[in-house]
Motif scaffolding. Structure first.
Motif, PDB file in Angstrom:
ATOM      1  N   VAL A 151       0.834  -1.199   0.000  1.00  0.00           N
ATOM      2  CA  VAL A 151       0.000   0.000   0.000  1.00  0.00           C
ATOM      3  C   VAL A 151       0.870   1.251   0.000  1.00  0.00           C
ATOM      4  CG1 VAL A 151      -1.698   1.273   1.313  1.00  0.00           C
ATOM      5  CG2 VAL A 151      -1.866  -1.195   1.137  1.00  0.00           C
ATOM      6  N   LEU A 152       1.964   1.196   0.774  1.00  0.00           N
ATOM      7  CA  LEU A 152       2.886   2.331   0.827  1.00  0.00           C
ATOM      8  C   LEU A 152       3.372   2.682  -0.570  1.00  0.00           C
ATOM      9  CD1 LEU A 152       4.548   4.197   2.736  1.00  0.00           C
ATOM     10  CD2 LEU A 152       6.368   2.515   2.542  1.00  0.00           C
ATOM     11  N   MET A 153       3.680   1.646  -1.352  1.00  0.00           N
ATOM     12  CA  MET A 153       4.183   1.883  -2.699  1.00  0.00           C
ATOM     13  C   MET A 153       3.122   2.539  -3.579  1.00  0.00           C
ATOM     14  SD  MET A 153       7.276   1.185  -3.008  1.00  0.00           S
ATOM     15  CE  MET A 153       7.775   1.467  -1.340  1.00  0.00           C
ATOM     16  N   ALA A 154       1.862   2.169  -3.357  1.00  0.00           N
ATOM     17  CA  ALA A 154       0.786   2.799  -4.132  1.00  0.00           C
ATOM     18  C   ALA A 154       0.771   4.291  -3.850  1.00  0.00           C
ATOM     19  CB  ALA A 154      -0.552   2.176  -3.790  1.00  0.00           C
ATOM     20  N   TYR A 155       0.872   4.661  -2.548  1.00  0.00           N
ATOM     21  CA  TYR A 155       0.848   6.085  -2.212  1.00  0.00           C
ATOM     22  C   TYR A 155       2.107   6.779  -2.708  1.00  0.00           C
ATOM     23  CZ  TYR A 155      -3.450   5.616   0.353  1.00  0.00           C
ATOM     24  OH  TYR A 155      -4.758   5.416   0.664  1.00  0.00           O
ATOM     25  N   ALA A 156       3.254   6.055  -2.634  1.00  0.00           N
ATOM     26  CA  ALA A 156       4.497   6.651  -3.111  1.00  0.00           C
ATOM     27  C   ALA A 156       4.386   6.937  -4.611  1.00  0.00           C
ATOM     28  CB  ALA A 156       5.658   5.705  -2.837  1.00  0.00           C
ATOM     29  N   GLY A 187       6.136  -2.137  -5.597  1.00  0.00           N
ATOM     30  CA  GLY A 187       4.952  -2.599  -4.870  1.00  0.00           C
ATOM     31  C   GLY A 187       4.472  -3.931  -5.393  1.00  0.00           C
ATOM     32  N   ALA A 188       4.501  -4.068  -6.719  1.00  0.00           N
ATOM     33  CA  ALA A 188       4.035  -5.314  -7.319  1.00  0.00           C
ATOM     34  C   ALA A 188       4.961  -6.471  -6.984  1.00  0.00           C
ATOM     35  CB  ALA A 188       3.929  -5.147  -8.830  1.00  0.00           C
ATOM     36  N   TYR A 189       6.262  -6.175  -6.838  1.00  0.00           N
ATOM     37  CA  TYR A 189       7.204  -7.243  -6.504  1.00  0.00           C
ATOM     38  C   TYR A 189       7.035  -7.736  -5.074  1.00  0.00           C
ATOM     39  CZ  TYR A 189      10.137  -7.267 -10.665  1.00  0.00           C
ATOM     40  OH  TYR A 189      10.611  -7.440 -11.934  1.00  0.00           O
ATOM     41  N   SER A 190       6.377  -6.929  -4.225  1.00  0.00           N
ATOM     42  CA  SER A 190       6.308  -7.296  -2.814  1.00  0.00           C
ATOM     43  C   SER A 190       5.299  -8.408  -2.553  1.00  0.00           C
ATOM     44  CB  SER A 190       5.958  -6.080  -1.969  1.00  0.00           C
ATOM     45  OG  SER A 190       4.589  -5.781  -2.124  1.00  0.00           O
ATOM     46  N   TYR A 210       0.988 -12.857 -11.708  1.00  0.00           N
ATOM     47  CA  TYR A 210       0.657 -11.788 -12.654  1.00  0.00           C
ATOM     48  C   TYR A 210       1.307 -10.490 -12.227  1.00  0.00           C
ATOM     49  CZ  TYR A 210      -2.962 -14.728 -14.678  1.00  0.00           C
ATOM     50  OH  TYR A 210      -3.629 -15.728 -15.307  1.00  0.00           O
ATOM     51  N   SER A 211       1.326 -10.257 -10.914  1.00  0.00           N
ATOM     52  CA  SER A 211       1.911  -9.055 -10.374  1.00  0.00           C
ATOM     53  C   SER A 211       3.396  -8.987 -10.728  1.00  0.00           C
ATOM     54  CB  SER A 211       1.706  -9.071  -8.864  1.00  0.00           C
ATOM     55  OG  SER A 211       1.787  -7.805  -8.338  1.00  0.00           O
ATOM     56  N   HIS A 212       4.081 -10.124 -10.590  1.00  0.00           N
ATOM     57  CA  HIS A 212       5.508 -10.151 -10.891  1.00  0.00           C
ATOM     58  C   HIS A 212       5.774  -9.905 -12.367  1.00  0.00           C
ATOM     59  CE1 HIS A 212       7.445 -12.216  -7.212  1.00  0.00           C
ATOM     60  NE2 HIS A 212       6.537 -11.345  -6.871  1.00  0.00           N
ATOM     61  N   VAL A 213       5.004 -10.611 -13.199  1.00  0.00           N
ATOM     62  CA  VAL A 213       5.187 -10.425 -14.643  1.00  0.00           C
ATOM     63  C   VAL A 213       4.927  -8.976 -15.012  1.00  0.00           C
ATOM     64  CG1 VAL A 213       4.327 -11.081 -16.897  1.00  0.00           C
ATOM     65  CG2 VAL A 213       4.597 -12.796 -15.157  1.00  0.00           C
ATOM     66  N   GLY A 214       3.851  -8.426 -14.415  1.00  0.00           N
ATOM     67  CA  GLY A 214       3.508  -7.036 -14.686  1.00  0.00           C
ATOM     68  C   GLY A 214       4.611  -6.104 -14.244  1.00  0.00           C
ATOM     69  N   ALA A 215       5.227  -6.375 -13.077  1.00  0.00           N
ATOM     70  CA  ALA A 215       6.283  -5.504 -12.568  1.00  0.00           C
ATOM     71  C   ALA A 215       7.477  -5.526 -13.505  1.00  0.00           C
ATOM     72  CB  ALA A 215       6.687  -5.964 -11.177  1.00  0.00           C
TER      73      ALA A 215
END
Lengths: 275, 173, 123, 371
Positions: free
Chosen positions: A59-64, A99-102, A107-112
């Motif tokens: 979530v922190l990364m989203a705000y960052a 954030g996606a890597y965390s 899918y999140s990893h591929v997207g990152a």
């Protein structure tokens, strides 16, 4: 006062641009499309959903991501350093990838990973354009750049390079690899939900304003400024609707092969004093 | 605030899951997105991502293997959420009722808010169902919703769900 | 129609099946009064005939797989293994059924599962 | 299956399904990838298993069977109904008496179904390539076909027009002429589709050379339907097991030799032209008849098979008649069932972003597969 105005109005303008995007896109597909204020409804709804937290860092990364995007935009509009703007923009995208890597979602990893390639594709042309602007105006400080009129006259090829990298920046087909709805369902933003998705949604609007402002630099002092921005956006949409998605290495390859030589040519011609 | 309620009702993002239907309704669901019916008029997007969805459109009579996946999807959708059962077989089994690998309708697994009958449900009916779902969505709050028959498995006051025992219960039923 | 026993059906299929001339359709089982039979269906492009290879199998007997001769045969074999409870080499457990589905549902039983299910539903 | 060393530590496992945007049906594919290159595939196709074969031998009598099997798959519903009906008629022994008009109406139904299915899958293929515009336009064109079906049979999908011994509804003169007009419009949109799949650069770039299946491989794995024909296998069940009048009308089998995803699409496009021609021939060759339903007195008593060409390929029905109202065994082998075994082989070595188009180019129908 000016700062306040910018902070309030740029999201509103961004939302309207986003709504217009969806409307025009729908019209191009012979559909009616949503009302132009649809993005605001979406944002309101997202804020009212029940928050589901996966981990704090995520979530922190989203705000960052959001804060840096906003900083980039504010720096731009308040006349800060152009290089800073580009770095803030790149960093903001990098935070999204982090954030996606965390998470453990595939899918999140591929997207990152794709998001990082996306930065790799988009940032170098922007940086070179900034260098070209420095050559012609003698400063990276935007408040001084704003004084110069109609940069497009002396840097037409750089402008074309910017247009060429627009589909990548706006994540539109053929270069929408990092979102790739049908492959990885949104990529880095897949695991965000409800109120935590809202900053990312908002950052998308701000990015559109940033891109519009970037186009605007070239047409400062000309009455055509709005027309130019609208035309380039419609061009991007038309391209979106007439191409399939390519792969991320194609994106890097094509953006570099097309955009970098164009800027290079412009720099060369400026150095020779032809333009 | 009225504007907040409006936001809820104006932006339905849908998640579609096929639990063993014959594809008829699924194809009509896709047809709903296309130019002639165009539900993006109502702000409806096919998100395909349970975490960002508001409306769950379920087709099919729920086969035994789909059951757990369906419940998982339901729990992943953040509140407020609405479930729409599309097609006769998702409403109560249809022709598939009492076949050996079938659960006889969505309501056996998760609570359903709107039923759209028809074999296959026509696009007009589906749009009608979604618009009905929007009214329900407007009234719902962001409190945790748990299927009634699973209430006893909810742990604590704030409602963490004990996933393991929940799935265990499902297998037993 | 070709009759075969468990011992020699693979040889017969090997003789019959030439990929360019014979098309493999599928594999099926049937429970008669004497016991199970496994049927392999082929289609000959030349004579335009459907050819059936019939193999009688007793309950609980192990049937070798023909997927070394006919490559796509494994899926059909797994299917009948699940639906009829036939032991076939290299089968995957629960390829078609879920862990809580009735076992071997297509075998004739005194009271079949879905009749029982219907009665339950009516109650 | 080929054994490829997979280093688990550097692999990313990407699950696809059972719920995914690119898949309207539940199927689970799990890919082990390195740098987005697929190294290993495993699949689970049984999410849709409902037990229809069993219900046909316990719950429903043979006259209801064509309607029940229509619910196996909503896209190729009428292909299932027809195959089941023809097999039942052969089992009863009345297949020789079916009037020509009935055959013609069935043919029209099947070909309309094929048209909409080919439009559907080519549009969906364009969408998973990230080409939304083509998806929208092809599906807009598809609505004309569904309108025609609605006009003829009273429903958009799942038109239960076939019954044992005939059809439920005849096509009168007035509707016939209206269809002829509609067909011209449909032909125009097929032309549009052909243009898209031959001219559009990005789409062709994505699909060309993707998932090549050689002719030998196609024979070896027993591919059926457009997927086989794209590899050069000259097979079409409409010719091989003719329940209609396809041989009289001179149906052409369309084949291509490339065997890649683009060829599979183009075969479907060209088949659409052929389908329109078949509908025209069927409309012209017969006129509305009095008798559209035979009286069926007997129960199915013989063993009978029917091979029918569904939009996706060969559909095989076997019915064991026992002389009772309910058949002893109904075996259904669906086209996708034959096309799935080759999938893991063509997918290995493909980048993950090419997987959805590759999967869709085989036109998988999991509802058929699971039954």
């Amino acid at each position: 006062m000016k700062t306040l105005l910018i902070l309030v109005f740029s999201p509103v303008i961004g939302g309207l641009i986003e709504g217009a995007f969806r409307k025009v896109n729908a019209r191009m597909q012979t559909r009616v499309g949503p009302p132009i204020v649809q993005p605001f409804y979406d944002l309101l709804k997202l804020l009212q959903k029940r928050p589901i937290l996966i981990n704090n860092y995520h979530v922190l990364m989203a705000y960052a991501h959001f804060v840096l995007m906003a900083t980039a935009l504010a720096t731009f509009l308040l006349g800060g350093d152009l290089l800073l703007v580009i770095f803030f923009h790149g960093m903001s995208l990098a935070f999204l990838a982090m954030g996606a890597y965390s998470l453990r979602s595939a899918y999140s990893h591929v997207g990152a990973t794709r998001e990082l390639f996306h930065i790799l594709a988009v940032e170098p042309p922007l940086l070179l354009i900034a260098v070209n602007i420095y050559m012609n105006t003698g400063t990276f400080l935007l408040s001084d750049v704003f004084e110069t009129q109609r940069l497009v006259k002396i840097m037409p090829f750089s402008f074309l390079a910017l247009i060429a990298s627009l589909p990548g920046m706006l994540r539109r087909s053929p270069f929408d690899v990092s979102e790739a709805h049908q492959e990885i369902i949104g990529g880095p933003e897949i695991e965000y939900s409800g109120p935590f998705y809202a900053p990312i949604y908002l950052a998308k609007w701000l990015e559109k304003v940033l891109v519009a402002a970037f186009i605007g630099i070239f047409f400062l002092g000309s009455p055509l400024i709005v027309v130019a921005i609208a035309t380039s956006f419609i061009l991007v949409l038309a391209l979106d609707n007439s191409t399939a998605r390519l792969s991320y290495w194609d994106m890097v390859k094509i953006t570099w092969v097309v955009a970098l030589p164009l800027v290079g040519a412009n720099i060369f011609l400026n150095a020779q004093g032809v333009l | 605030m009225k504007i907040f309620e409006l936001g809820k009702a104006k932006s339905p993002w849908i998640l579609h899951y096929n639990t063993g239907s014959c594809n008829g309704c699924d194809i009509e669901l896709l047809a709903v997105l296309t130019p002639r019916y165009d539900v993006e008029r109502f702000g409806m997007l096919n998100k395909g991502n349970p975490k960002q969805a508001d409306i769950l459109l379920i087709t099919g009579p729920v086969t035994k293997r789909c059951r757990e996946r369906l419940l998982n999807l339901y729990l992943q959708v953040p509140e407020p959420k609405v479930v729409v059962a599309v097609g006769t077989c998702s409403c109560g089994g249809g022709v598939f009722r009492h076949m050996y690998n079938v659960e006889n309708g969505v309501e056996r697994v998760i609570p359903v808010d709107v039923y759209v009958p028809g074999c296959a449900a026509r696009p007009q009916q589906i749009i009608d169902g979604v618009v009905k779902a929007l009214q329900i969505l407007r009234e719902k709050g962001r409190a945790l919703e748990v299927p009634p028959h699973l209430k006893k498995i909810v742990r604590g006051r704030e409602g963490g769900i004990d996933r393991e025992s929940l799935l265990e219960d499902l297998r037993r039923r | 129609m070709i009759e075969a026993s468990l011992m020699d059906f693979k040889d017969k299929i090997r003789k019959l099946y030439i990929p360019e001339k014979v098309h493999y359709i599928g594999v099926d089982a049937y429970e008669g009064e004497e016991g199970l039979e496994v049927r392999y269906w082929f289609f000959s492009y030349e004579t335009r005939d459907v050819v059936m290879v019939r193999v009688s199998v007793k309950h609980g007997e192990r049937v070798p797989s023909i997927s070394d001769i006919v490559k796509p045969a494994f899926m059909g074999e797994w299917e009948i293994a699940d639906l009829f409870g036939i032991e076939i080499e290299g089968r995957v457990e629960n390829f078609f059924l879920s862990p809580d589905s009735p076992r071997a549902p297509l075998l004739n039983k005194k009271k079949s599962e879905d009749q029982a299910g219907r009665e339950m539903g009516e109650k | 299956m080929k054994k490829i060393k997979v280093n688990q530590e550097i692999c990313t496992t990407i699950p696809m399904g059972s719920q995914h945007v690119a898949l309207p049906e539940p199927v689970k594919l799990v890919f082990d990838t390195e740098n987005e290159v697929v190294k290993r595939v495993s699949f689970d196709v049984s999410y849709v298993h409902r037990g229809i074969e069993k219900s046909l031998t316990t719950m429903y009598d043979f006259k209801k069977a064509p309607y029940v099997v229509g619910r196996i798959c909503g896209i190729c519903a009428i292909a299932h109904s027809i195959a089941c009906t023809v097999a039942l008629e052969r089992s009863i022994g009345i297949d020789g008496e079916v009037p020509d008009r009935v055959r013609a109406v069935r043919m029209i139904g099947l070909e309309l179904d094929r048209l909409q299915s080919h439009f559907l899958i080519n549009g969906h293929l364009a969408e998973v390539c990230g080409y939304e515009n083509i998806f929208m336009h092809l599906w807009r064109c598809r609505e004309f076909i569904l309108d025609t079906a609605d006009m003829l049979f009273g429903n958009r999908v799942q038109y239960d027009v076939v019954c044992v011994g005939g059809v439920n509804r005849d096509i009168d003169e007035k509707t016939g002429t209206r269809i002829s007009e509609a067909l011209e419009e449909i032909e125009e949109s097929i032309g549009f589709m052909e243009e898209v799949f031959t001219r559009d650069k990005t789409l062709v770039k994505r699909l060309e050379g993707l998932g090549v299946v050689s002719k030998d491989k196609a024979f070896e794995y027993g591919l059926v339907g457009p997927s086989a024909r794209a590899s050069g296998v000259k097979t079409d069940c409409r010719i091989e097991d003719d329940w209609g009048m396809y041989r009289d009308f001179g149906l052409e089998i369309i084949t291509m030799t490339e065997g890649d995803a683009l060829a599979r699409c183009l075969v479907r496009v060209l088949e659409c032209f052929e389908s329109v021609r078949m509908i025209r021939e069927a409309l012209d060759s017969t006129s509305p008849g009095e008798e559209i339903q035979l009286r069926v007195r007997d129960n199915p008593k013989k063993d009978a098979v029917c091979r029918n060409e569904a939009p996706r390929g060969e559909l095989f029905y076997y019915i064991r008649g026992t002389g009772k109202k309910i058949p002893g065994r109904v075996k259904i082998r669906t086209p996708t069932f034959a096309n799935i075994p080759i999938l893991p082989h063509v997918m290995i070595g493909v980048r993950y972003n090419d997987v959805p188009p590759l999967l869709m180019s085989f036109d998988p129908c999991l509802s058929c597969t699971g039954r």
